[in-house]
Write an enzyme that holds these catalytic residues in place. Structure first.
Site, PDB file in Angstrom:
ATOM      1  N   GLY A  42       0.787  -1.237   0.000  1.00 21.80           N
ATOM      2  CA  GLY A  42       0.000   0.000   0.000  1.00 21.80           C
ATOM      3  C   GLY A  42       0.813   1.279   0.000  1.00 21.80           C
ATOM      4  O   GLY A  42       0.422   2.276  -0.595  1.00 21.80           O
ATOM      5  N   ASP A  81       0.824   3.850   4.192  1.00 21.99           N
ATOM      6  CA  ASP A  81      -0.278   4.535   3.509  1.00 21.99           C
ATOM      7  C   ASP A  81      -1.408   4.862   4.470  1.00 21.99           C
ATOM      8  O   ASP A  81      -2.002   5.925   4.408  1.00 21.99           O
ATOM      9  CB  ASP A  81      -0.790   3.709   2.322  1.00 21.99           C
ATOM     10  CG  ASP A  81      -1.144   2.280   2.708  1.00 21.99           C
ATOM     11  OD1 ASP A  81      -0.582   1.769   3.698  1.00 21.99           O
ATOM     12  OD2 ASP A  81      -1.986   1.673   2.035  1.00 21.99           O
ATOM     13  N   ASP A 134      -5.028   2.015  10.603  1.00 21.53           N
ATOM     14  CA  ASP A 134      -6.433   1.711  10.845  1.00 21.53           C
ATOM     15  C   ASP A 134      -6.564   1.290  12.318  1.00 21.53           C
ATOM     16  O   ASP A 134      -6.634   2.136  13.216  1.00 21.53           O
ATOM     17  CB  ASP A 134      -6.803   0.599   9.851  1.00 21.53           C
ATOM     18  CG  ASP A 134      -8.289   0.397   9.705  1.00 21.53           C
ATOM     19  OD1 ASP A 134      -9.018   0.626  10.663  1.00 21.53           O
ATOM     20  OD2 ASP A 134      -8.726  -0.018   8.616  1.00 21.53           O
ATOM     21  N   LYS A 192      -7.064   6.632  10.328  1.00 20.35           N
ATOM     22  CA  LYS A 192      -8.483   6.553  10.724  1.00 20.35           C
ATOM     23  C   LYS A 192      -8.524   6.438  12.241  1.00 20.35           C
ATOM     24  O   LYS A 192      -8.570   5.331  12.779  1.00 20.35           O
ATOM     25  CB  LYS A 192      -9.127   5.298  10.130  1.00 20.35           C
ATOM     26  CG  LYS A 192      -9.510   5.358   8.682  1.00 20.35           C
ATOM     27  CD  LYS A 192     -10.244   4.059   8.324  1.00 20.35           C
ATOM     28  CE  LYS A 192     -10.591   3.992   6.864  1.00 20.35           C
ATOM     29  NZ  LYS A 192     -11.144   2.657   6.509  1.00 20.35           N
ATOM     30  N   ARG A 213      -5.167   0.355  -6.810  1.00 22.77           N
ATOM     31  CA  ARG A 213      -3.968   0.994  -6.228  1.00 22.77           C
ATOM     32  C   ARG A 213      -3.427   2.102  -7.128  1.00 22.77           C
ATOM     33  O   ARG A 213      -2.760   3.021  -6.671  1.00 22.77           O
ATOM     34  CB  ARG A 213      -2.851  -0.040  -6.012  1.00 22.77           C
ATOM     35  CG  ARG A 213      -3.139  -1.091  -4.950  1.00 22.77           C
ATOM     36  CD  ARG A 213      -1.865  -1.853  -4.629  1.00 22.77           C
ATOM     37  NE  ARG A 213      -2.087  -3.139  -3.983  1.00 22.77           N
ATOM     38  CZ  ARG A 213      -2.222  -3.324  -2.668  1.00 22.77           C
ATOM     39  NH1 ARG A 213      -2.184  -2.296  -1.869  1.00 22.77           N
ATOM     40  NH2 ARG A 213      -2.407  -4.528  -2.174  1.00 22.77           N
TER      41      ARG A 213
HETATM   42  C1  PRP Z   1      -2.781  -1.999   5.253  1.00 23.51           C
HETATM   43  C2  PRP Z   1      -1.909  -0.766   5.470  1.00 23.51           C
HETATM   44  C3  PRP Z   1      -1.269  -1.045   6.792  1.00 23.51           C
HETATM   45  C4  PRP Z   1      -2.318  -1.842   7.540  1.00 23.51           C
HETATM   46  C5  PRP Z   1      -3.057  -0.930   8.472  1.00 23.51           C
HETATM   47  O1  PRP Z   1      -2.003  -2.998   4.669  1.00 23.51           O
HETATM   48  O2  PRP Z   1      -0.956  -0.614   4.455  1.00 23.51           O
HETATM   49  O3  PRP Z   1      -0.081  -1.800   6.670  1.00 23.51           O
HETATM   50  O4  PRP Z   1      -3.233  -2.362   6.562  1.00 23.51           O
HETATM   51  O5  PRP Z   1      -4.027  -1.633   9.191  1.00 23.51           O
HETATM   52  P1  PRP Z   1      -4.013  -1.740  10.790  1.00 23.51           P
HETATM   53  O6  PRP Z   1      -3.712  -0.401  11.339  1.00 23.51           O
HETATM   54  O7  PRP Z   1      -5.444  -2.168  11.089  1.00 23.51           O
HETATM   55  O8  PRP Z   1      -3.045  -2.790  11.190  1.00 23.51           O
HETATM   56  P2  PRP Z   1      -2.619  -4.361   4.096  1.00 23.51           P
HETATM   57  O9  PRP Z   1      -2.459  -5.439   5.132  1.00 23.51           O
HETATM   58  O10 PRP Z   1      -4.016  -4.121   3.580  1.00 23.51           O
HETATM   59  O11 PRP Z   1      -1.632  -4.730   2.911  1.00 23.51           O
HETATM   60  P3  PRP Z   1      -1.267  -3.904   1.569  1.00 23.51           P
HETATM   61  O12 PRP Z   1      -0.461  -2.700   2.027  1.00 23.51           O
HETATM   62  O13 PRP Z   1      -0.452  -4.855   0.765  1.00 23.51           O
HETATM   63  O14 PRP Z   1      -2.550  -3.495   0.888  1.00 23.51           O
END
Ligand code: PRP
Length: 178
Positions: free
Chosen positions: A43, A99, A102, A129, A163
């Site tokens: 991401g 990126d 959450d 968020k 993306r």
């Molecule tokens: C997303 C983002 C963070 C994580 C945040 O990655 O890039 O690494 O989730 O979530 P959290 O705060 O709830 O832990 P994802 O696992 O979707 O992988 P990606 O970056 O390959 O899309």
């Protein structure tokens, strides 16, 4: 705007300005240092490549890919390392480029891991968020706080799609609820 997107939450100009503002602060704080910009795949790839090109100290680009344990989109407190950094991070100034934060679980676990390896770690995230936070994470650089909407684009995906969008958009509900 593509059909799957309900509305543009953050347009290209706002992203550009936000990245510039983050880079300015990082350039001041790390002046004269040798920074490891740790890009968390996938991401963060788009954001980090724009950010990196605005940094003016010595920068080493490193990459990690991690995933939270747990099912679906709910992340737990542990991470699995899918790709590890290739250099020794002991004693290094490491800035994690993310990126989005959450629940905070991914970053919380990653920071602990990197500190155990002896790194001096800080976090830079484009998006946050705050309403979704489950664990507290110290984030030194936050771009934009957003509401709890399903956002895609500028690196963020739904099922590995979207993306490449140059803006951050809110996904239509019917796209992810079928
Ligand atoms: C997303 C983002 C963070 C994580 C945040 O990655 O890039 O690494 O989730 O979530 P959290 O705060 O709830 O832990 P994802 O696992 O979707 O992988 P990606 O970056 O390959 O899309």
């Amino acid at each position: 705007m593509i059909d799957a997107v309900k509305e543009i939450l953050i347009d290209e100009e706002t992203i550009r300005k936000t990245v510039n503002d983050l880079a300015k602060r990082i350039n001041e704080d790390y002046k004269g240092k040798n920074l490891v910009l740790l890009i968390i795949l996938k991401g963060s790839s788009v954001f980090a490549s724009d950010l990196a090109r605005k940094l003016n100290m010595d920068v080493t680009l490193e990459f990690m890919q991690v995933s939270s344990y747990g099912s679906g989109s709910v992340s737990s407190g542990e991470i699995k390392i899918l790709k590890d950094a290739q250099i020794d991070l002991n004693g290094r100034d490491v800035l994690i480029a993310e990126d989005i934060i959450d629940s905070g679980n991914t970053l919380n676990a990653l920071v602990k891991l990197l500190q155990k390896r002896g790194a001096n770690v800080e976090i830079c995230t484009l998006l946050s968020k705050p309403s979704r936070r489950e664990v507290q994470v110290d984030v030194k650089y936050t771009g934009i706080e957003i509401p709890d909407e399903f956002v895609v684009g500028y690196g963020l995906d739904y099922a590995e799609k979207f993306r490449q969008l140059p803006y951050i958009g809110i996904l239509k509900r019917e796209v992810y609820t079928n």
